[in-house]
Design a protein around this motif. Structure first.
Motif, PDB file in Angstrom:
ATOM      1  N   THR A   9      -8.462  10.822  11.490  1.00  0.00           N
ATOM      2  CA  THR A   9      -7.178  10.997  10.823  1.00  0.00           C
ATOM      3  C   THR A   9      -7.041   9.972   9.693  1.00  0.00           C
ATOM      4  N   ILE A  10      -6.551  10.425   8.542  1.00  0.00           N
ATOM      5  CA  ILE A  10      -6.345   9.525   7.404  1.00  0.00           C
ATOM      6  C   ILE A  10      -4.850   9.232   7.294  1.00  0.00           C
ATOM      7  N   TYR A  11      -4.500   7.952   7.390  1.00  0.00           N
ATOM      8  CA  TYR A  11      -3.091   7.548   7.396  1.00  0.00           C
ATOM      9  C   TYR A  11      -2.596   7.214   5.997  1.00  0.00           C
ATOM     10  N   LEU A  12      -1.274   7.402   5.826  1.00  0.00           N
ATOM     11  CA  LEU A  12      -0.615   7.012   4.590  1.00  0.00           C
ATOM     12  C   LEU A  12       0.137   5.719   4.892  1.00  0.00           C
ATOM     13  N   ARG A  13      -0.073   4.702   4.058  1.00  0.00           N
ATOM     14  CA  ARG A  13       0.503   3.392   4.377  1.00  0.00           C
ATOM     15  C   ARG A  13       1.208   2.800   3.158  1.00  0.00           C
ATOM     16  N   GLN A  14       2.104   1.868   3.432  1.00  0.00           N
ATOM     17  CA  GLN A  14       2.741   1.157   2.332  1.00  0.00           C
ATOM     18  C   GLN A  14       2.757  -0.323   2.667  1.00  0.00           C
ATOM     19  N   THR A  15       2.472  -1.158   1.671  1.00  0.00           N
ATOM     20  CA  THR A  15       2.392  -2.591   1.920  1.00  0.00           C
ATOM     21  C   THR A  15       3.770  -3.231   1.837  1.00  0.00           C
ATOM     22  N   THR A  16       4.136  -3.957   2.904  1.00  0.00           N
ATOM     23  CA  THR A  16       5.346  -4.784   2.843  1.00  0.00           C
ATOM     24  C   THR A  16       5.031  -6.118   3.489  1.00  0.00           C
ATOM     25  N   LYS A  17       5.338  -7.190   2.785  1.00  0.00           N
ATOM     26  CA  LYS A  17       5.172  -8.563   3.281  1.00  0.00           C
ATOM     27  C   LYS A  17       3.800  -8.794   3.908  1.00  0.00           C
TER      28      LYS A  17
END
Lengths: 387, 296
Positions: free
Chosen positions: A357-365
């Motif tokens: 599975t390929i995940y969608l991520r967002q960078t925070t801190k």
């Protein structure tokens, strides 16, 4: 003159002692050859893969199928021309049972070419060039990481859905970067979407002039592939140039293992990858805990891939009770393994690449948080593989 | 609409010009040391890039210790001069009478030693360095693009250093000896000038220049293993284009290489990696001794 009985006993026992190694040949150590970069821009990647691989085998009492393990580790220096002699040394001179490596795709293709001939069982813990499990695929070649296709194709859909029409693709101009671009362009350009191509020389990390060009082009978004040291610089410079507030940045690998060093410059960057540290499963918790204890470092995808390489070895060697002589049975065991990976359990495709599975991520801190799934159970098309 | 597009294009070339000369200035610092050591002492110093790397790592280390980049750099400069002096006394000074092959072997060995030391001392991780508050801002250039103040700061420091070097070489007694040494080493020796001391000074200065370039570049390129090797090759190109031994040549050569590299990368990306070398070939065909070199 006859030999005294006790003397002859001594001689016989000495002879027997000398013969012991021959009778116990199968109990000899399992030799694992490792070719990874320990210097240069990918040094950290190589070190994490090696440490996690050894950690996994350590958790199995430093044995594979009941046999002790011996490592022969070589620095690849990411030098493609030199890799031929380095691989040949491990395969022919050291006669390793398993070969693990590399990080760099150029070396990976070279390795696939060489071990296809020698038949050495090879596990690729990173290099994502499609060919390794595509045109160069072979029964003895496995990969525990990804293909460039797997990590670029899903991004096309993600960015189209976000409403972007004109996208700049920036990447290091070597095998993996070029394949990433090709797969992305293929999936993104459905109708009137446009991909503007900006390749930059590998492994240089001087981006200022390209950012000036991007400002002139003023695209809807930028999709970037950089990794390791270059990725830190890219993200910092992108923020410093003021582009970050004007043009959204999408990426693969860019923030993996580097988000802390990038600091607030990485905040908000969207990325796709087959892992995130905040995945909630037991294998992930265990790796995070033990890897930190052993190395003092945080887990990243490279450590995960090294760890899964270890799991593949442990599980398959258990299934054949440590028999490396009957290669066919060993390969069959490797093919049928379900890896209990920190990225979630996965199996191998026919071409020996993870179906994942390929995940969608967002960078925070400094953390890459999962914000969704880009694509489920992605299997590489393995173009050109005949096995 | 067309008009605004034109302005955009003009600003594009202007900003790329800024990028080009900033890169060129940094190259100049590294190449100046290289060309001095090569031209006056006759030494091919492959380890010159290692001093660039050492400078960057020292800046990183001392910045973290003191908490201030500028203090870190100020502390690192005397350390690098000391390293230069030590290396010259213990190794290079024994090879002046030997051929180039011995020097190449020695300096190659130094690369390996410095790389290993760097691994032992600082590990193989990459590190970013934060610049002081007043330099971390950016100047708004177009509606979406801004130019980091720190890059302007690098250029300013390099210009000051270039003037200082010009002044030292043209106006001081030390400069006179350096110029004399460059044109006729034996005569300088016969006239009773302590060449040994002169060489030690020149070498230490060259090392300090390369290290300072590394320190200044550290915040914009990051600090990482093997960062000295890339800069070494391009510095040799600069030294050769400018003419071996000529500081003026190194200055012009560095700016040329900087501009060709930056414009090449953005205008002809396919040719980017060969343009600088093509420039070198053209210059050498036209003037085999380099732009400001004296014919042998």
């Amino acid at each position: 003159m006859s030999i005294q009985p006790h003397k002859s006993r001594t001689i016989i026992s000495i002879v027997l002692l000398c013969l012991i190694p021959f009778f116990t040949a199968n109990a000899a150590k399992v030799k694992i050859g490792i070719l990874l970069p320990y210097t240069g821009t990918y040094a950290k990647l190589g070190t994490h893969i090696r440490d996690a691989l050894m950690l996994r085998i350590e958790q199995n009492k430093n044995t594979l199928g009941g046999r002790e393990v011996e490592y022969i580790s070589v620095d690849s220096e990411m030098n493609v021309p030199k890799s031929t002699s380095r691989i040949n040394k491990l395969v022919k001179k050291d006669k390793v049972d398993f070969l693990v490596g590399p990080v760099h795709s150029g070396i990976g293709i070279n390795m696939a070419r060489l071990v296809k001939k020698s038949g050495t069982i090879t596990i690729v813990p990173n290099a994502g060039a499609n060919q390794i499990t595509g045109t160069h695929c072979a029964p003895n070649i496995f990969r525990t990481s990804f293909t460039s296709w797997q990590l670029a194709y899903p991004m096309g859909g993600v960015m189209r859905k976000a409403g972007h029409k004109r996208v700049v693709m920036m990447y290091w101009n070597y095998t993996f970067g070029r394949q990433t671009k090709a797969a992305f362009a293929e999936s993104f350009s459905a109708s009137n979407e446009e991909v503007i191509d900006i390749p930059t020389p590998f492994p240089k990390a001087e981006f200022q002039s390209y950012f000036t060009k991007i400002a002139t082009l003023h695209p809807d978004a930028v999709f970037a592939f950089y990794s390791g040291g270059g990725a830190v610089q890219f993200v910092k410079d992108y923020a410093a140039s003021g582009l970050k507030d004007a043009i959204p940045l999408y990426s693969t690998f860019l923030t993996e293992g580097t988000a802390k060093a990038q600091g607030s410059a990485a905040d908000g960057i969207v990325s796709i990858l087959h892992y995130s540290r905040d995945l909630d499963n037991e294998a992930n918790q265990r790796l995070k805990r033990t890897f930190k204890a052993k190395t003092g470092e945080d887990v990243d995808i490279f450590a995960v891939q090294g760890y899964d390489t270890g799991s593949l070895l442990v599980q398959a060697m258990d299934a054949v009770a440590g028999d490396t002589f009957h290669k066919k049975a060993l390969i069959q065991a490797m093919e049928s393994v379900v890896i209990d990976s920190p990225r979630g359990p996965f199996t191998f495709s026919k071409a020996h690449n993870p179906i994942q599975t390929i995940y969608l991520r967002q960078t925070t801190k400094g953390e890459n948080k999962i914000i969704g799934v880009a694509a489920k159970n992605v299997e590489d098309p393995a173009t050109g593989c005949q096995m | 609409m067309i008009f605004s597009k034109k302005i955009m294009d003009a600003s594009f070339y202007l900003i790329q010009f800024l990028n080009g000369i900033q890169y060129g200035f940094l190259l100049f610092l590294v190449a100046a040391g290289l060309t001095l050591v090569f031209g006056i002492m006759g030494i091919i110093n492959l380890a010159h890039g290692s001093f660039y790397m050492i400078g960057a790592y020292l800046a990183f280390w001392l910045t973290n210790l003191t908490g201030n980049f500028l203090i870190g750099v100020a502390l690192a400069i005397p350390v690098t001069i000391g390293i230069g002096y030590l290396v010259e006394r213990t190794t290079f000074s024994r090879l002046y009478s030997r051929g180039h092959l011995h020097q190449v072997l020695l300096t190659y060995a130094l690369i390996l030693i410095f790389d290993e030391l760097q691994l032992i001392l600082w590990g193989n991780d990459f590190h970013g360095i934060d610049v002081p508050e007043f330099l971390s801002g950016a100047i708004q250039l177009t509606d979406i693009l801004s130019y980091p103040t720190y890059r302007l700061f690098i250029s300013a420091i390099c210009i000051v250093l270039a003037f200082m070097m010009y002044w030292v070489i043209q106006k001081t007694k030390l400069g006179m000896m350096i110029r004399a040494g460059a044109s006729n080493r034996e005569m300088v020796q016969i006239l009773g000038i302590d060449v040994q001391r002169l060489f030690a000074i020149i070498f230490s200065l060259g090392v300090a220049l390369a290290a300072l370039a590394g320190m200044l570049a550290a915040p914009v390129t990051s600090v990482y293993p093997g960062m000295g090797e890339n800069i070494l090759i391009i510095s040799f190109v600069v030294a050769v284009i400018g003419g071996i031994g000529s500081i003026k040549g190194a200055f012009v050569g560095a700016l040329l290489v900087g501009l060709v590299d930056i414009y090449g990368k953005t205008l002809f990306p396919e040719l980017a990696s060969i343009l600088v070398y093509a420039l070198m070939v053209v210059v050498l065909l036209w003037r085999p001794q380099g732009l400001f070199g004296t014919a042998a």
